[in-house]
Design a protein around this motif. Structure first.
Motif, PDB file in Angstrom:
ATOM      1  N   LYS A  30      50.353  45.689  37.970  1.00 22.06           N
ATOM      2  CA  LYS A  30      48.907  45.510  37.884  1.00 22.06           C
ATOM      3  C   LYS A  30      48.244  46.821  38.313  1.00 22.06           C
ATOM      4  O   LYS A  30      48.471  47.316  39.420  1.00 22.06           O
ATOM      5  CB  LYS A  30      48.470  44.356  38.790  1.00 22.06           C
ATOM      6  N   LYS A  32      44.837  49.432  38.898  1.00 23.20           N
ATOM      7  CA  LYS A  32      43.428  49.478  39.277  1.00 23.20           C
ATOM      8  C   LYS A  32      42.799  50.588  38.440  1.00 23.20           C
ATOM      9  O   LYS A  32      43.158  51.753  38.573  1.00 23.20           O
ATOM     10  CB  LYS A  32      43.265  49.775  40.763  1.00 23.20           C
ATOM     11  N   MET A  34      39.285  52.471  36.739  1.00 28.85           N
ATOM     12  CA  MET A  34      37.840  52.661  36.731  1.00 28.85           C
ATOM     13  C   MET A  34      37.469  53.330  35.415  1.00 28.85           C
ATOM     14  O   MET A  34      37.946  54.412  35.103  1.00 28.85           O
ATOM     15  CB  MET A  34      37.359  53.526  37.894  1.00 28.85           C
ATOM     16  N   HIS A  62      44.713  43.617  34.518  1.00 30.95           N
ATOM     17  CA  HIS A  62      44.465  44.738  35.428  1.00 30.95           C
ATOM     18  C   HIS A  62      43.121  44.574  36.141  1.00 30.95           C
ATOM     19  O   HIS A  62      42.232  43.872  35.665  1.00 30.95           O
ATOM     20  CB  HIS A  62      44.479  46.060  34.653  1.00 30.95           C
ATOM     21  N   ASP A  63      42.973  45.225  37.292  1.00 28.79           N
ATOM     22  CA  ASP A  63      41.704  45.254  38.015  1.00 28.79           C
ATOM     23  C   ASP A  63      40.856  46.384  37.441  1.00 28.79           C
ATOM     24  O   ASP A  63      41.274  47.540  37.462  1.00 28.79           O
ATOM     25  CB  ASP A  63      41.929  45.500  39.507  1.00 28.79           C
ATOM     26  N   GLN A  65      36.958  48.344  36.995  1.00 30.95           N
ATOM     27  CA  GLN A  65      35.589  48.601  37.430  1.00 30.95           C
ATOM     28  C   GLN A  65      34.968  49.526  36.393  1.00 30.95           C
ATOM     29  O   GLN A  65      35.651  50.354  35.801  1.00 30.95           O
ATOM     30  CB  GLN A  65      35.550  49.293  38.787  1.00 30.95           C
TER      31      GLN A  65
END
Length: 108
Positions: A30, A32, A34, A62-63, A65
């Motif tokens: 997973k 992170k 942006m 996935h995380d 932003q």
């Protein structure tokens, strides 16, 4: 002489034993991520990419932003969101609804 022995030894190894079995996928990690954009409404397709790609990455687990700078911050006005329709993609208002439903944070 030693090199020949090494090559003979390597040739005898079953190389397929090192390959993963068919049907098995390597474990996924997973990430992170942006997404950053500075594209505004003057280029609607590029202005929509961080939302479209961020949504696809979030759907993959996935995380994500989204970080908007410069002209991209103007795309968050409701009138502008409704006016942006990228070429070959759903309108930004549809995509933004899905982004909000996924709880993807948007910073500007």
């Amino acid at each position: 002489m030693e090199r020949r022995l090494l090559f003979r030894w390597l040739a005898g190894l079953p190389l397929l034993a090192f390959a993963p079995a068919r049907g098995q996928e390597p474990p996924s990690k997973k990430l992170k991520i942006m997404m950053k954009s500075a594209w505004g409404s003057d280029d609607p397709t590029r202005a929509s990419f961080p939302f479209i790609h961020g949504l696809a990455l979030a759907d993959a687990g996935h995380d994500v932003q989204i970080f908007l700078t410069g002209e991209a911050t103007n795309t968050m006005r409701k009138a502008t969101v409704n006016a942006i329709t990228p070429v070959g993609w759903p309108s930004l208002s549809e995509t933004l609804e899905k982004v909000v439903a996924k709880h993807i944070p948007i910073f500007s």
